[in-house]
Design a protein around this motif. Structure first.
Motif, PDB file in Angstrom:
ATOM      1  N   THR A  13      41.138  29.893  59.893  1.00 22.02           N
ATOM      2  CA  THR A  13      42.574  30.107  60.018  1.00 22.02           C
ATOM      3  C   THR A  13      43.246  29.757  58.702  1.00 22.02           C
ATOM      4  OG1 THR A  13      42.509  29.557  62.368  1.00 22.02           O
ATOM      5  CG2 THR A  13      44.651  29.460  61.288  1.00 22.02           C
ATOM      6  N   SER A  25      45.076  35.281  70.528  1.00 26.10           N
ATOM      7  CA  SER A  25      44.352  35.635  69.314  1.00 26.10           C
ATOM      8  C   SER A  25      43.106  36.420  69.683  1.00 26.10           C
ATOM      9  CB  SER A  25      43.976  34.387  68.499  1.00 26.10           C
ATOM     10  OG  SER A  25      43.081  33.558  69.213  1.00 26.10           O
ATOM     11  N   SER A  26      42.547  37.097  68.688  1.00 27.73           N
ATOM     12  CA  SER A  26      41.320  37.860  68.872  1.00 27.73           C
ATOM     13  C   SER A  26      40.659  38.007  67.510  1.00 27.73           C
ATOM     14  CB  SER A  26      41.622  39.234  69.492  1.00 27.73           C
ATOM     15  OG  SER A  26      40.421  39.910  69.821  1.00 27.73           O
ATOM     16  N   VAL A  27      39.508  38.682  67.487  1.00 22.62           N
ATOM     17  CA  VAL A  27      38.772  38.916  66.251  1.00 22.62           C
ATOM     18  C   VAL A  27      38.322  40.370  66.247  1.00 22.62           C
ATOM     19  CG1 VAL A  27      36.840  38.193  64.801  1.00 22.62           C
ATOM     20  CG2 VAL A  27      37.959  36.526  66.297  1.00 22.62           C
ATOM     21  N   LEU A  33      40.884  37.569  61.871  1.00 14.93           N
ATOM     22  CA  LEU A  33      41.601  36.908  62.952  1.00 14.93           C
ATOM     23  C   LEU A  33      42.928  37.618  63.177  1.00 14.93           C
ATOM     24  CD1 LEU A  33      41.906  34.407  64.872  1.00 14.93           C
ATOM     25  CD2 LEU A  33      43.103  33.302  62.981  1.00 14.93           C
ATOM     26  N   PRO A 218      33.816  28.502  77.568  1.00 15.57           N
ATOM     27  CA  PRO A 218      34.688  29.251  76.658  1.00 15.57           C
ATOM     28  C   PRO A 218      35.970  29.701  77.347  1.00 15.57           C
ATOM     29  CG  PRO A 218      32.421  30.026  76.490  1.00 15.57           C
ATOM     30  CD  PRO A 218      32.474  29.109  77.670  1.00 15.57           C
ATOM     31  N   GLN A 220      37.767  32.107  75.814  1.00 18.50           N
ATOM     32  CA  GLN A 220      37.840  33.520  75.465  1.00 18.50           C
ATOM     33  C   GLN A 220      36.585  33.910  74.706  1.00 18.50           C
ATOM     34  OE1 GLN A 220      41.386  34.495  73.279  1.00 18.50           O
ATOM     35  NE2 GLN A 220      40.930  36.682  73.145  1.00 18.50           N
ATOM     36  N   PHE A 229      32.326  36.438  69.364  1.00 15.96           N
ATOM     37  CA  PHE A 229      33.249  35.438  68.851  1.00 15.96           C
ATOM     38  C   PHE A 229      33.755  34.628  70.045  1.00 15.96           C
ATOM     39  CE2 PHE A 229      33.262  38.927  65.856  1.00 15.96           C
ATOM     40  CZ  PHE A 229      33.158  38.285  64.634  1.00 15.96           C
ATOM     41  N   ARG A 231      35.905  31.144  71.547  1.00 13.11           N
ATOM     42  CA  ARG A 231      36.821  30.026  71.313  1.00 13.11           C
ATOM     43  C   ARG A 231      36.897  29.186  72.580  1.00 13.11           C
ATOM     44  NH1 ARG A 231      41.835  29.658  73.468  1.00 13.11           N
ATOM     45  NH2 ARG A 231      42.785  31.521  74.390  1.00 13.11           N
ATOM     46  N   GLU A 237      40.926  28.337  66.544  1.00 10.75           N
ATOM     47  CA  GLU A 237      39.569  28.009  66.097  1.00 10.75           C
ATOM     48  C   GLU A 237      38.539  28.855  66.837  1.00 10.75           C
ATOM     49  OE1 GLU A 237      36.956  24.036  65.061  1.00 10.75           O
ATOM     50  OE2 GLU A 237      38.340  23.971  66.759  1.00 10.75           O
ATOM     51  N   TRP A 238      37.879  29.733  66.102  1.00  7.15           N
ATOM     52  CA  TRP A 238      36.868  30.618  66.660  1.00  7.15           C
ATOM     53  C   TRP A 238      35.496  30.280  66.084  1.00  7.15           C
ATOM     54  CZ3 TRP A 238      37.409  34.605  70.244  1.00  7.15           C
ATOM     55  CH2 TRP A 238      38.726  34.893  70.633  1.00  7.15           C
TER      56      TRP A 238
END
Length: 243
Positions: A13, A25-27, A33, A218, A220, A229, A231, A237-238
């Protein structure tokens, strides 16, 4: 993957957002990010609409930082869409152009509930309730349905004939003697050749970068081809694991 399946940190981040409130949030496929930042931690508990902005953080720089029009989404989610992003309410579905009401065609598959989803560069895979087949989808529709022996999955990684399912029902069960949620996250690794059913060969625990157990289940999981991925409580924080 050896005797365990170890997470690595990803993506970092940007320090400019370290004190911001990430409400979603996502990836994406490039490991960027994508985050929705707002004044409130839980939009469902505040007056709506509310102010928010979207940021996309690449490996070395912030590529997007956009102030949005006031949002009314009670359970907002954000993801990549081409070179930009899309924001929507988690209780809705949306099309590739960002409009609402996207639904998959039946194509012989009952999309009652998709437990694990992997949106890759060319293909999409899903693990569906309640028999948990592995379904392969492309732009034209369903292209394959393979049986599995898993019973539940939070994540799904695919690399050629190799397949891994992250999480299972037993990871979430609490027996009466347990005073805290289970920290065990199981990764089931198998393979499938020429469209045959997926044969799970082994199960290994998911571990943190230092080899310790995860802090819990998790919150997500975002799967992109052969990577997942993950978190936990902090949306900033992933971690990543690769098949």
């Amino acid at each position: 993957m050896g005797t365990d399946c170890q997470l690595g940190p990803s993506p970092p981040t940007d320090f400019r957002f370290s004190d911001e409130q990430f409400v979603a949030s996502s990836v994406d496929l490039d490991g960027r990010l994508i985050a929705l930042i707002a004044d409130a931690v839980t939009p469902a508990a505040v007056d709506r609409p509310y102010r928010a902005r979207a940021v996309v953080v690449g490996p070395s720089d912030v590529t997007i930082d956009v102030e949005l029009e006031p949002l009314d989404a009670e359970y907002p989610m954000i993801d990549a869409l081409g070179d930009g992003f899309v924001v929507a309410d988690a209780r809705n579905r949306w099309k590739s152009d960002g409009s609402l009401a996207w639904l998959p065609a039946y194509d012989g598959v009952g999309w009652m509930d998709c437990y694990a989803l992997n949106v890759g560069e060319e293909l999409t895979w899903g693990c569906l309730y309640h028999e948990f087949p592995l379904v392969t989808v492309d732009r034209k529709g369903v292209r394959g349905i393979r049986g599995t022996s898993v019973r539940g999955a939070r994540g799904l990684l695919v690399s050629g004939p190799l397949v891994a399912f992250l999480g299972e029902y037993d990871d979430y069960r609490h027996d009466r003697r347990r005073t805290a949620p289970s920290r065990q996250v199981t990764v089931s690794i198998g393979w499938s050749d020429d469209g045959d059913d997926v044969l799970v060969e082994r199960k290994v625990p998911l571990t943190m970068p230092d080899g310790s157990e995860p802090p819990g289940q998790p919150r997500q999981v975002v799967c992109r081809d052969d990577r997942a991925f993950v978190r936990f409580d902090d949306a900033r924080e992933w971690f990543v694991v690769q098949l």
